[in-house]
Design an enzyme around this catalytic site. Structure first.
Site, PDB file in Angstrom:
ATOM      1  N   HIS A  96       0.896  -1.219  -0.085  1.00  0.00           N
ATOM      2  CA  HIS A  96       0.053  -0.084  -0.096  1.00  0.00           C
ATOM      3  C   HIS A  96       0.976   1.183  -0.094  1.00  0.00           C
ATOM      4  CE1 HIS A  96      -4.038   1.724   0.035  1.00  0.00           C
ATOM      5  NE2 HIS A  96      -4.508   0.786   0.771  1.00  0.00           N
TER       6      HIS A  96
ATOM      7  N   ASP B 195      -9.880 -10.563 -16.946  1.00  0.00           N
ATOM      8  CA  ASP B 195     -10.042 -12.098 -17.626  1.00  0.00           C
ATOM      9  C   ASP B 195      -8.301 -12.248 -18.209  1.00  0.00           C
ATOM     10  OD1 ASP B 195     -10.121 -14.086 -19.376  1.00  0.00           O
ATOM     11  OD2 ASP B 195     -11.904 -12.871 -20.565  1.00  0.00           O
TER      12      ASP B 195
END
Length: 454
Positions: free
Chosen positions: A163, A380
């Protein structure tokens, strides 16, 4: 049978081309100091829809997919080169091409069986790094990936990226780049790495200030994590209710935030026997608020925290809370971003965070972040889109914050709200009749995502 996650291999995936010497050190921006969480964690679940003719075919298919994931990750890290490095300190990333830590694990159950009734305690075992407030320290890999293979050869791809350099929007950009490479797409995602020049950092004053703020919001006891799922039809009713009371075009994020805030206040009041003032925070994406210089493909923590308050004397109505949420978010506009980049930037940022720093034990607190419309269900790799997406789980943690992550559902405009809260307050919350009139508690993703792929 006890479900286990067993590690079968570990390696580092290096970028396909070495990072030039002139780019070996990446300086973080001042905004990268705001968030204390070590990682931006996410898991994407993919069924095996090509069952083959037997075990040999399935093993070959799995081998091919794993190699495709590694090769495409290697190529992607060349353009996202800081993500192939290691943490140097709180100001710099060493772009040393150590690569992404890449783990393959086997899970001794079928994906469908797991999704029938997800074991939230098991979820964190799918990650390559332990959740919590520790981790992502000097010497650690910026990018960590674990591919979990179920008995049916369905897989769950879990990412823990530091992060220090990545927020939800940047994670989405990285996934678009990686999945596009995996599919062989000609549309290459080139990240914008210019945030440190727009928001330069010369010291750690914001980190020190943010740690005081977040520290005052920590709770000690035992955390409970639950999923409250709002389908699109129930959200339409909730939005209509807010609109009927004077709110113009309420959004689904606004109404879910307002309803959960209202019910969290009621739970806290029932627990202690009286009502305290309550603070809500929301994470705001700055990319669209500085569209002339920041693109959606900008990497970094390009976010700010805004807050709104509800006093103990206030009459709590959904439309009023929606207006409070909207009003606080609207303050983080283009002018605000211009001001934090100006000569009085530090003063503006400190003033903006002051209310949350003073929250402490005098007010109740609940924080929100929205990962809606970030396209995670479009990820995908070449064998279909994910059937479920989730983050890490704080259930059972002794140190935590009351915090909510809002995520899309696979179809429609529904929202999954991952609520982390004190277990006593959670017990009250999940029996709140107003909340449960609009939400389902921990339903199977097979049910909520209309899955017929197995």
């Amino acid at each position: 049978m006890m479900v286990k996650v067993e590690i079968v291999s570990k390696e580092n995936i290096k970028p396909s081309s070495p990072t030039p010497q002139t780019l070996k050190s990446f300086k973080l921006s001042i905004l990268d100091q705001l968030i204390p969480a070590p990682y931006a964690p996410i898991i994407l679940f993919y069924p095996n829809q090509d069952h083959g003719d037997g075990a040999t075919d399935l093993d070959h298919q799995l081998h091919t997919r794993l190699e495709t994931l590694k090769d495409s990750l290697s190529k992607t890290l060349t353009d996202f080169y800081p993500l192939a490095g290691t943490i140097k300190d709180d100001l710099y990333i060493d772009c040393d091409d150590v690569g992404a830590y890449f783990v393959v694990a086997r899970v001794n159950t079928r994906l469908r069986d797991f999704l029938e009734n997800p074991d939230l305690e098991l979820v964190n075992h799918f990650f390559p790094c332990a959740p919590g407030f520790n981790g992502s320290v000097a010497g650690c890999c910026v990018t960590n990936v674990q591919v979990n293979v179920f008995e049916c050869h369905g897989i769950a791809i879990a990412l823990c990226i530091s992060h220090k350099i990545l927020d939800g929007g940047a994670l989405s950009t990285f996934l678009r780049g990686w999945t596009g490479s995996s599919r062989g797409s000609k549309d290459v995602v080139i990240p914008n790495l210019g945030a440190p020049s727009l928001f330069p950092a010369n010291d750690l004053w914001l980190q020190d200030s943010a740690m005081v703020m977040w520290g005052s919001l920590l709770k000690f006891g035992k955390c409970s994590t639950r999923r409250f799922v709002f389908d699109s039809s129930k959200l339409a009713v909730l939005k209509a209710e807010a609109a009927g009371n004077g709110v113009k075009d309420p959004t689904r994020v606004e109404v879910v935030s307002a309803l959960l805030w209202k019910c969290a206040m009621a739970a806290a009041e029932e627990k202690v026997g009286f009502r305290k003032p309550s603070m809500l925070s929301h994470v705001v994406n700055l990319r669209k608020r500085l569209a002339s210089t920041l693109s959606e493909d900008s990497i970094g923590n390009l976010i700010w925290i805004t807050s709104s308050e509800c006093g103990p004397e206030s009459e709590i109505r959904i439309n009023d809370l929606v207006e409070r949420v909207r009003g606080s978010v609207s303050k983080i506009n283009g002018e605000f971003v211009k001001n934090i980049r100006g000569d009085k930037g530090r003063e503006v940022m400190e003033e903006s965070l002051e209310k949350l720093k003073d929250c402490g034990t005098t007010k109740d607190y609940i924080g929100f972040t929205s990962w809606c419309k970030m396209g995670f269900y479009e990820a995908d790799f070449g064998w279909g889109k994910p059937i479920w997406v989730c983050g890490s789980v704080s259930d059972g943690s002794p140190v935590f914050m009351n915090f909510v992550v809002l995520m899309d559902m696979r179809f429609g405009d529904g929202i999954e709200a991952w609520v982390n809260m004190d277990e006593q307050e959670m017990e009250i919350l999940q029996h709140n009749q107003e909340l449960m009139a609009f939400a389902s508690l921990d339903p199977s993703p097979l049910q909520t995502n209309q899955l017929s792929v197995f």
